[in-house]
Write a protein that holds these residues in place. Structure first.
Motif, PDB file in Angstrom:
ATOM      1  N   ILE A  19      -0.904  62.702  12.405  1.00 43.88           N
ATOM      2  CA  ILE A  19       0.443  63.213  12.660  1.00 43.88           C
ATOM      3  C   ILE A  19       0.477  63.758  14.093  1.00 43.88           C
ATOM      4  CG2 ILE A  19       2.248  64.804  11.895  1.00 43.88           C
ATOM      5  CD1 ILE A  19       1.347  62.714   9.773  1.00 43.88           C
ATOM      6  N   ASP A  21       3.167  65.413  16.794  1.00 42.50           N
ATOM      7  CA  ASP A  21       4.513  65.983  16.938  1.00 42.50           C
ATOM      8  C   ASP A  21       5.341  65.735  15.679  1.00 42.50           C
ATOM      9  OD1 ASP A  21       3.774  66.804  19.484  1.00 42.50           O
ATOM     10  OD2 ASP A  21       4.683  65.071  20.464  1.00 42.50           O
ATOM     11  N   GLU A  22       4.703  65.909  14.533  1.00 40.16           N
ATOM     12  CA  GLU A  22       5.323  65.788  13.209  1.00 40.16           C
ATOM     13  C   GLU A  22       5.723  64.362  12.843  1.00 40.16           C
ATOM     14  OE1 GLU A  22       8.190  68.813  12.298  1.00 40.16           O
ATOM     15  OE2 GLU A  22       7.025  70.358  13.315  1.00 40.16           O
ATOM     16  N   ARG A  52      -5.260  69.497  18.904  1.00 40.21           N
ATOM     17  CA  ARG A  52      -5.463  69.359  17.461  1.00 40.21           C
ATOM     18  C   ARG A  52      -5.032  70.670  16.813  1.00 40.21           C
ATOM     19  NH1 ARG A  52     -10.368  66.353  15.181  1.00 40.21           N
ATOM     20  NH2 ARG A  52     -11.150  66.727  17.271  1.00 40.21           N
ATOM     21  N   ARG A  74      -4.351  62.146   8.053  1.00 38.31           N
ATOM     22  CA  ARG A  74      -3.270  63.146   8.051  1.00 38.31           C
ATOM     23  C   ARG A  74      -3.576  64.373   8.911  1.00 38.31           C
ATOM     24  NH1 ARG A  74       1.074  60.589   6.845  1.00 38.31           N
ATOM     25  NH2 ARG A  74       2.104  62.467   6.185  1.00 38.31           N
ATOM     26  N   GLU A  75      -4.542  64.266   9.819  1.00 37.88           N
ATOM     27  CA  GLU A  75      -4.840  65.365  10.728  1.00 37.88           C
ATOM     28  C   GLU A  75      -3.654  65.551  11.678  1.00 37.88           C
ATOM     29  OE1 GLU A  75      -8.848  67.025  12.654  1.00 37.88           O
ATOM     30  OE2 GLU A  75      -8.551  64.868  12.827  1.00 37.88           O
ATOM     31  N   LYS A  76      -3.376  66.799  12.055  1.00 37.46           N
ATOM     32  CA  LYS A  76      -2.185  67.109  12.856  1.00 37.46           C
ATOM     33  C   LYS A  76      -2.539  67.392  14.307  1.00 37.46           C
ATOM     34  CE  LYS A  76       0.471  68.797   9.001  1.00 37.46           C
ATOM     35  NZ  LYS A  76       1.264  69.873   8.431  1.00 37.46           N
TER      36      LYS A  76
END
Length: 88
Positions: A19, A21-22, A52, A74-76
């Protein structure tokens, strides 16, 4: 070849969705660089760097866009603009 070598070898071909910026960015190699993630997200690494996000903690990759990193499903991440800001 050690056990770690064989694990790394198999993981080199694995891709994940992260992910940025969403927004989901699919097909990111699990072993990649921050600049590659930015490019896959359609963001120019010349004017942005990646961070991160893990809860309230942020790991900055400013000036480390070519660093090898491992990413997980699914790491942001967030992109940070480094260009000039307009003055009104």
């Amino acid at each position: 070849m050690t056990v770690a070598d064989t694990r790394h070898e198999g993981a080199a071909h694995k891709t994940v969705t992260v992910i940025v910026d969403e927004e989901p960015v699919a097909g990111v190699p699990q072993h990649t660089t921050p600049n590659e993630i930015l490019k896959r997200a359609g963001i120019d690494p010349a004017t942005h760097y990646l961070e991160r996000v893990n809860g309230r903690h942020r790991e900055s990759f400013k000036d480390e866009g070519g660093k090898d990193i491992t990413v997980h499903e699914r790491e942001k991440f967030v992109s940070v603009f480094t260009g000039p800001t307009p003055v009104s």
